[in-house]
Structures are given as C-alpha cells and as structure tokens.
Write an enzyme that holds these catalytic residues in place. Structure first.
Site, short mmCIF file in Angstrom:
data_model
loop_
_atom_site.label_atom_id
_atom_site.label_comp_id
_atom_site.label_asym_id
_atom_site.label_seq_id
_atom_site.Cartn_x
_atom_site.Cartn_y
_atom_site.Cartn_z
N GLY A 1 -4.47 -13.04 -0.49
CA GLY A 1 -3.24 -13.10 0.66
C GLY A 1 -3.50 -13.71 1.87
N GLU B 1 -7.46 -10.68 7.78
CA GLU B 1 -6.61 -10.06 6.64
C GLU B 1 -5.19 -10.48 6.88
OE1 GLU B 1 -6.00 -8.97 3.72
OE2 GLU B 1 -7.23 -6.97 3.35
N ASP B 2 -4.40 -10.28 5.73
CA ASP B 2 -2.98 -10.51 5.84
C ASP B 2 -2.19 -9.33 6.27
OD1 ASP B 2 -3.85 -9.26 3.59
OD2 ASP B 2 -2.62 -10.66 2.17
N ASP C 1 -2.84 -1.72 4.83
CA ASP C 1 -2.13 -0.67 4.44
C ASP C 1 -2.89 0.38 4.50
OD1 ASP C 1 -0.26 0.91 3.15
OD2 ASP C 1 -0.28 -0.31 1.24
N LYS D 1 0.56 -1.54 8.75
CA LYS D 1 1.26 -0.47 8.28
C LYS D 1 0.75 0.79 8.90
CE LYS D 1 3.06 -2.41 4.06
NZ LYS D 1 2.82 -2.33 2.63
N PHE E 1 6.82 -2.35 1.20
CA PHE E 1 6.42 -3.29 0.76
C PHE E 1 7.21 -4.93 1.06
CE2 PHE E 1 5.52 -6.50 -3.05
CZ PHE E 1 4.21 -6.03 -3.04
N VAL E 2 5.97 -5.54 1.57
CA VAL E 2 6.40 -7.06 2.32
C VAL E 2 6.04 -8.13 1.28
CG1 VAL E 2 6.85 -5.98 4.36
CG2 VAL E 2 4.63 -7.12 3.80
N ASP F 1 1.94 -11.41 -1.90
CA ASP F 1 2.59 -11.63 -2.98
C ASP F 1 3.25 -10.51 -3.86
OD1 ASP F 1 0.25 -10.48 -3.59
OD2 ASP F 1 0.73 -10.85 -5.74
N ARG G 1 4.17 -16.08 -2.41
CA ARG G 1 3.29 -16.36 -1.38
C ARG G 1 3.62 -17.61 -0.42
NH1 ARG G 1 -1.34 -13.47 -2.24
NH2 ARG G 1 -2.08 -13.03 -4.67
P1 IMP Z 1 -5.45 -1.51 1.78
O1 IMP Z 1 -6.51 -1.73 1.17
O2 IMP Z 1 -4.38 -0.20 1.21
O3 IMP Z 1 -5.27 -1.47 3.15
O4 IMP Z 1 -4.42 -2.72 1.43
C1 IMP Z 1 -4.81 -4.05 1.75
C2 IMP Z 1 -4.30 -5.01 0.78
O5 IMP Z 1 -3.26 -4.53 -0.17
C3 IMP Z 1 -3.79 -6.31 1.41
O6 IMP Z 1 -5.12 -7.36 1.79
C4 IMP Z 1 -2.71 -7.04 0.34
O7 IMP Z 1 -3.40 -7.69 -0.29
C5 IMP Z 1 -2.60 -5.70 -0.35
N1 IMP Z 1 -1.03 -5.27 0.25
C6 IMP Z 1 -0.74 -4.20 1.09
N2 IMP Z 1 0.42 -3.87 1.37
C7 IMP Z 1 0.94 -5.04 0.81
C8 IMP Z 1 2.42 -5.57 0.90
O8 IMP Z 1 3.50 -4.98 1.47
N3 IMP Z 1 2.65 -6.50 0.10
C9 IMP Z 1 1.92 -7.33 -0.44
N4 IMP Z 1 0.64 -6.97 -0.62
C10 IMP Z 1 0.11 -5.78 0.07
MG MG Z 2 -5.03 -9.30 1.12
#
Ligand code: IMP
Ligand code: MG
Length: 187
Positions: free
Chosen positions: A53, A108-109, A112, A140, A161-162, A168, A174
């Site tokens: 991402g 990071e993109d 979450d 988020k 979700f985005v 993606d 992407r």
């Molecule tokens: P986390 O580990 O729960 O913080 O999630 C982070 C990873 O989940 C990010 O690096 C993204 O690859 C993916 N992710 C989280 N939210 C989204 C979203 O809304 N759209 C697409 N990918 C997401």
């Molecule tokens: Mg990611």
C-alpha cells in the site's frame, strides 16, 4: 495537473465516493515532507515503506524531501482480500539494508488498528536503530487498538474502508490518484 475526479466508483454492490482529491493529497504530502526534512536536517534517514500500500505515498514523499535519504521496504500481509483486517500479520519480505544505528522513518499508507505498525516497530527494534518514527498518510483514530505513536499524520479519517493512492480493494484501485471511501458502510 489534477485528474477529473470520478464522482463515484461502483464495485459490485459497493459504492465509493471521493474523500480526498489529488490536489489535497499532494499539498499535504509536501507539508509532511517539509516537516520531516526540517526534523532530519544533517541526517540521512532510511525510509522504510510497508508494501504494497505505501509505495505511492512513499514515492511522492521522498520526491519532496530536501535531505539525503535511503529507501527500503518490508512487505506485510494482513488484510488478505477482505475489507476487514484479519487481525494477523505475516512478514512476506525482509529488509535488504542494515539499519543498525540508523534513523528510521516507517512509511505507512494507513493505520487502522495499529497492528501492522506495532509489528514493524518490534521487527525494527531488534536491529537496534538510532531512532524510529512513523509517518502515515491516513489514520483511522477510532479504530486504533494498539498503543502506537504516529509521529507524522497526513489526515485523520473515519473508520470506513478507503481505496486509491496505493490503497487497494482485492488488489485493485491502487492506481487512483484520489482517495475514495465506501459510502454504504455503517461504522
Ligand atoms: P492495521 O494493521 O489494522 O493498522 O491495518 C493497516 C493495514 O491494513 C494498512 O497498511 C493497509 O494495508 C490495510 N488497510 C487498513 N485500512 C484500509 C482501508 O481502508 N483500505 C485499504 N487497506 C486498508
Ligand atoms: Mg499497508
């Protein structure tokens, strides 16, 4: 310069609408790059992108930093092809460079739950870097479950979700220059 923004994207039963347009994203990326360049003046940080991402954001970010820097990547998998995190993270690609004693900026993109960042920080910590900070284009805040500090944040967004700008859905979208949010998601 900006693409004609699509006013909606329909994927099966899902409707995505614009959240952040190209110019808004680019302006914020420039601000983050300026802030990082100032903070790391005289240093040569290693930007570590989280694949897949983060590659679009990392590319725009480093084009706008004014200091010397290096780039490397980790590849993690957590979402699979779903819209909700699996709650598990697997390391798919190790770093290539030696980060011992280096200044690290994790790129990071989106953050979450914070699980991926936590996982990365633990991995990087084992290599004894000089310092470690995190930049994420999107956060988020209401979804955060892990105690992680994001040092540079592009935008706080709702827990929906985005897609686009590196993010993606089932590996697609992407390549969109803007970011779109799922409109028919309740939380
Ligand atoms: P986390 O580990 O729960 O913080 O999630 C982070 C990873 O989940 C990010 O690096 C993204 O690859 C993916 N992710 C989280 N939210 C989204 C979203 O809304 N759209 C697409 N990918 C997401
Ligand atoms: Mg990611």
């Amino acid at each position: 310069m900006s693409e004609a923004i699509k006013d909606q994207i329909i994927i099966g039963k899902d409707l995505f609408v614009p959240l952040l347009d190209e110019d808004t994203i680019q302006a914020r990326v420039k601000e983050l790059a300026a802030e990082i360049s100032k903070d790391y003046e005289g240093k040569v940080p290693v930007f570590i992108g989280v694949l897949n991402g983060a590659f679009v954001f990392l590319s725009d970010l480093i084009k706008n930093v004014s200091i010397d820097c290096e780039v490397d990547f980790y590849k993690l998998s957590s979402y699979g092809d779903e819209k909700i995190s699996s709650g598990r993270v697997t390391l798919l690609k190790e770093l290539d460079c030696d980060i011992n004693g280096r200044d690290i900026v994790i790129v990071e993109d989106i953050v979450d739950s914070g699980l991926s960042i936590k996982f990365m920080e633990d991995l990087i910590d084992r290599h004894s870097p000089q310092s470690m900070k995190v930049v994420s284009l999107l956060v988020k805040p209401k979804s955060l479950k892990y105690n992680v500090k994001i040092d540079y944040i592009g935008f706080h967004i709702p827990s929906k979700f985005v897609i686009g700008y590196g993010l993606d859905y089932m590996q697609k979208f992407r390549n969109l220059r803007a970011i779109y949010v799922l409109n028919n998601q309740s939380s």
